[in-house]
Design an enzyme around this catalytic site. Structure first.
Site, PDB file in Angstrom:
ATOM      1  N   SER A 130       0.810  -1.035  -0.290  1.00 19.87           N
ATOM      2  CA  SER A 130       0.178  -0.060  -0.119  1.00 19.87           C
ATOM      3  C   SER A 130       0.898   1.346  -0.114  1.00 19.87           C
ATOM      4  CB  SER A 130      -0.882  -0.126   1.281  1.00 19.87           C
ATOM      5  OG  SER A 130      -1.811   1.098   1.294  1.00 19.87           O
ATOM      6  N   LYS A 184      -4.683  -6.625   3.212  1.00 15.26           N
ATOM      7  CA  LYS A 184      -4.672  -5.619   2.431  1.00 15.26           C
ATOM      8  C   LYS A 184      -5.877  -5.116   1.798  1.00 15.26           C
ATOM      9  CE  LYS A 184      -3.138  -2.367  -0.458  1.00 15.26           C
ATOM     10  NZ  LYS A 184      -3.528  -2.301  -1.935  1.00 15.26           N
ATOM     11  N   HIS A 187      -7.542  -3.405   4.732  1.00 11.07           N
ATOM     12  CA  HIS A 187      -6.919  -1.859   4.724  1.00 11.07           C
ATOM     13  C   HIS A 187      -7.544  -1.130   3.653  1.00 11.07           C
ATOM     14  CE1 HIS A 187      -4.604   1.092   2.674  1.00 11.07           C
ATOM     15  NE2 HIS A 187      -3.859   1.273   3.752  1.00 11.07           N
ATOM     16  N   ASN A 188      -8.007  -1.443   2.587  1.00 10.94           N
ATOM     17  CA  ASN A 188      -8.585  -0.807   1.639  1.00 10.94           C
ATOM     18  C   ASN A 188     -10.033  -0.543   1.693  1.00 10.94           C
ATOM     19  OD1 ASN A 188      -6.288  -1.086   0.159  1.00 10.94           O
ATOM     20  ND2 ASN A 188      -7.098  -1.402  -1.910  1.00 10.94           N
ATOM     21  N   GLU A 191      -9.931   2.246   4.119  1.00 12.29           N
ATOM     22  CA  GLU A 191      -9.751   3.447   3.243  1.00 12.29           C
ATOM     23  C   GLU A 191     -10.957   3.925   2.687  1.00 12.29           C
ATOM     24  OE1 GLU A 191      -6.459   2.610   0.396  1.00 12.29           O
ATOM     25  OE2 GLU A 191      -7.562   3.742  -0.828  1.00 12.29           O
TER      26      GLU A 191
END
Ligand code: NAP
Length: 477
Positions: A130, A184, A187-188, A191
Site C-alpha cells: 500500500s 490488504k 485496509h482498502n 480506506e
C-alpha cells in the site's frame, strides 16, 4: 557476476517504483517486463541506480540472474495475467524458489495459487503493498502472507524498502497463504470508509455551512494538527486548496462527483458478510461509491423528486459546530476501524491465520494510504488486549467513543434534518447504538420467523418452550 538478491516482473507504475526503491536500498535486482521496450526505458531512467539493476529480456536470463532460492516479485495487472505469468515462469524455477504476487489480488486467488504450488517444491507469497506510486518508490506498507520460511528469505530486502514509523519498518509476516492479501483488502475497505466519511463532512461544510473550498481547506488543515492527523486529512487540505489551471477557481469544484473503484472495497464487504461480521460503515462507503457513479440516474431523480424540501439549519455557533464535526469524524472513524479489525479477527479464526492485530496496526502507521497517528493508539489498545472482541470496548477507545459519540449524533441529526446525505457517518452511529445495547429488538424478528416458518426461539427465562402461541395463519403450533 554477483547474482541479484531478488527479481521483479512488471515494470508498470508500481513495479518500476518498487524496483528503484529496492535498488536504492543497496539490493541488486533483476528486472523483466513482458514488453521489452519498457525494460530499456526503465533502465535508461534509473540514473545512478543502474549499477544495481540487471535488465533481462528473456525469462530464462532473468531467472538465471537471481540468487537461489529465488524470490521473484510479480507486480503486474491483477487476475488472470498473474496466473499466465506464473505458468510462464514455472518451468525455469527450482525447488525452494518463491513467486511473490505483490498486486492487488483477491486473497481467495492467493490461497488457490499457494495450494496449487504446494506439491511442486515452489512457494508462493501473497504480498499486499500500500502507498501507491510514491509509497512504492520511497517506502510502502507491506503485508506478507506465506510460509514463515519464505518470509525469512525476503525479510531483509523487504525491511530495507518498507516505510518506517519511529524507525520501525512497516512490513511483517502476518500468516500463511492468503493472510497478507486479506489484510490488504481490509485496509482498502477501511480506506473507502475513511474517504467517504471525510467527503460527507466536506459536504456538510460545503452545502450546510456554505463554505468555500479554501475555507474548508483551513478547517482540515487545523484538524490535521489534532486527533485526526493523518495522510488522508493532509491531502484533503491540499486538494481543497488547489486551483484549476483552466477555469481558475478551486480545482475540486470542477471535478465530476463520480468516484471509481477497482474492487478491493467490494471484496472487503463481501468477506465481512462471509465472516458474519457487521461492517456497516465500510458497506455504506462502497454503496456510496456505487451511487456516485450513477450520475445520470441521480440527476434524473433530482428532476423528478427534487432535493429534500428541507434546508440545513442556520448554525449560530460555527466554531462549536466545527468542533462537533471534528469529533463526529473521529467517532465514525473509530467505528469503521473497529469493523475492519473485527472482520480480520473473524477471518483469522476461519482460516487459522492467527493474525497479529497489534502488528497490523503497527505496519499501517506509515507508508500506506490510511496512515495516521490514530493507528498508534490502535496498536497500543491491541497490544494490551490482542484478543478483545471489538476495538470499541478497549478502555482507550471506549473512552474516545464516550467523548465523541454525542457529537456524531448531533452531526448526523443536523444532516438528516437538513437533507444532506451522510450514509457512512449514520451507519457508524447506528453501529455504536446497536452494538452497545444489551437488549435489542430481534426478539420481534425471532417471533416473526417463528410465526411464518416455525423457526423457533430461545426464551429469556430459559424455559423449555420454543414456539409462540400464534394461532390461525401461523405455521408454528
Ligand atoms: P500498470 O502501470 O498498468 O502496469 C501493468 C503491468 O502489468 C505492466 O508491466 C504490464 O506489462 C504488466 N502486464 C499486464 N498484463 C500482463 C500479462 N498478461 N502478462 C505479463 N505482464 C502483464 O499497473 P500498476 O498500477 O503498476 O499495478 C500493478 C499491480 O499493483 C496491480 O495489481 C494493482 O492493482 C496493484 N497496485 C497498484 C497501486 C497503484 O497505486 N497503482 C497500488 C497498490 C497496488 P506490459 O508493459 O507488457 O503491458
Amino acid at each position: 557476476m554477483e547474482q541479484a538478491e531478488i527479481g521483479l516482473i512488471g515494470l508498470g507504475v508500481m513495479g518500476s517504483n518498487l524496483a528503484l526503491n529496492i535498488a536504492e536500498k543497496g539490493n541488486k535486482i533483476a528486472v523483466f517486463n513482458r514488453t521489452p521496450d519498457k525494460t530499456d526505458e526503465f533502465v535508461a531512467a534509473a540514473g545512478d541506480l543502474r549499477g544495481q539493476i540487471v535488465p533481462c529480456k528473456t525469462i530464462e536470463e532473468f531467472v538465471a540472474a537471481i540468487r537461489p532460492p529465488r524470490p521473484i516479485i510479480i507486480m503486474i495487472k491483477a487476475g488472470d495475467a498473474v496466473d499466465q505469468q506464473m505458468e510462464l515462469l514455472k518451468p525455469y524455477l527450482s525447488k525452494g524458489d518463491i513467486m511473490i504476487d505483490a498486486g492487488n489480488a483477491n486473497f481467495r486467488d492467493t490461497m488457490r495459487r499457494f495450494d496449487n504450488l504446494k506439491d511442486s517444491g515452489l512457494t508462493f507469497i501473497g504480498m499486499g503493498v500500500s502507498g501507491g506510486e510514491e509509497g512504492a518508490r520511497h517506502g510502502p506498507s507491506i503485508m506478507v502472507g506465506g510460509t514463515e520460511e519464505s518470509w525469512k528469505r525476503v525479510e531483509k530486502v523487504l525491511t530495507s524498502i518498507a516505510a518506517k514509523y519511529n524507525n520501525e519498518p512497516c512490513v511483517d509476516w502476518l500468516g500463511e497463504n492468503g493472510a497478507g492479501h486479506f489484510v490488504k483488502t481490509i485496509h482498502n475497505g477501511i480506506e473507502y470508509a475513511d474517504m467517504q466519511m471525510i467527503a460527507e463532512i466536506y459536504g456538510i461544510l460545503r452545502d450546510g455551512l456554505k463554505m468555500s473550498a479554501v475555507e474548508i481547506a483551513d478547517v482540515f488543515g487545523e484538524w490535521n494538527k489534532g486527533r485526526l492527523e493523518s495522510y488522508l486529512i493532509e491531502i484533503t487540505e491540499k486538494v481543497l486548496r488547489a486551483t484549476d489551471p483552466i477555469a481558475g477557481g478551486p480545482m475540486v469544484d470542477m471535478i465530476l462527483d463520480q468516484a471509481g473503484q477497482k474492487g478491493t472495497g467490494k471484496w472487503s464487504v463481501i468477506e465481512a458478510q462471509n465472516m458474519g461480521v457487521a461492517a456497516t460503515a465500510i458497506e455504506a462507503a462502497v454503496a456510496a461509491r456505487i451511487l456516485s457513479s450513477q450520475r445520470g440516474e441521480r440527476q434524473a431523480a433530482e428532476g423528478i423528486l427534487g432535493l429534500p424540501s428541507v434546508t440545513p439549519a442556520a448554525v449560530s455557533d460555527r466554531k462549536a459546530f466545527i468542533a462537533d464535526l471534528e469529533n463526529a469524524l473521529l467517532a465514525a472513524k473509530i467505528g469503521a476501524y473497529a469493523q475492519g479489525f473485527a472482520v480480520m479477527a473473524a477471518a483469522s479464526k476461519e482460516f487459522g491465520w492467527n493474525l497479529p492485530m497489534p502488528t497490523i496496526a503497527k505496519i499501517w502507521r506509515a507508508g500506506c494510504i490510511i496512515r495516521s497517528q490514530f493507528l498508534d493508539e490502535i496498536t497500543s489498545a491491541f497490544t494490551k488486549d490482542p484478543h478483545v472482541a471489538n476495538l470499541i470496548v478497549t478502555p482507550a477507545f471506549a473512552g474516545m467513543v464516550k467523548d465523541t459519540d454525542a457529537a456524531l449524533r448531533r452531526v448526523v441529526s443536523y444532516a438528516a434534518l437538513g437533507g444532506l446525505p451522510v450514509p457512512a457517518l449514520a451507519s457508524a452511529l447506528g453501529y455504536f447504538d446497536a452494538y452497545r445495547r444489551g437488549r435489542g429488538t430481534a426478539n420481534l424478528i425471532q417471533a416473526q420467523r417463528d410465526f411464518f416458518g416455525a423457526h423457533g426461539f430461545d426464551r429469556l427465562d430459559g424455559a423449555d418452550s420454543h414456539h409462540g402461541p400464534w394461532g390461525s395463519g401461523a405455521s408454528a403450533a
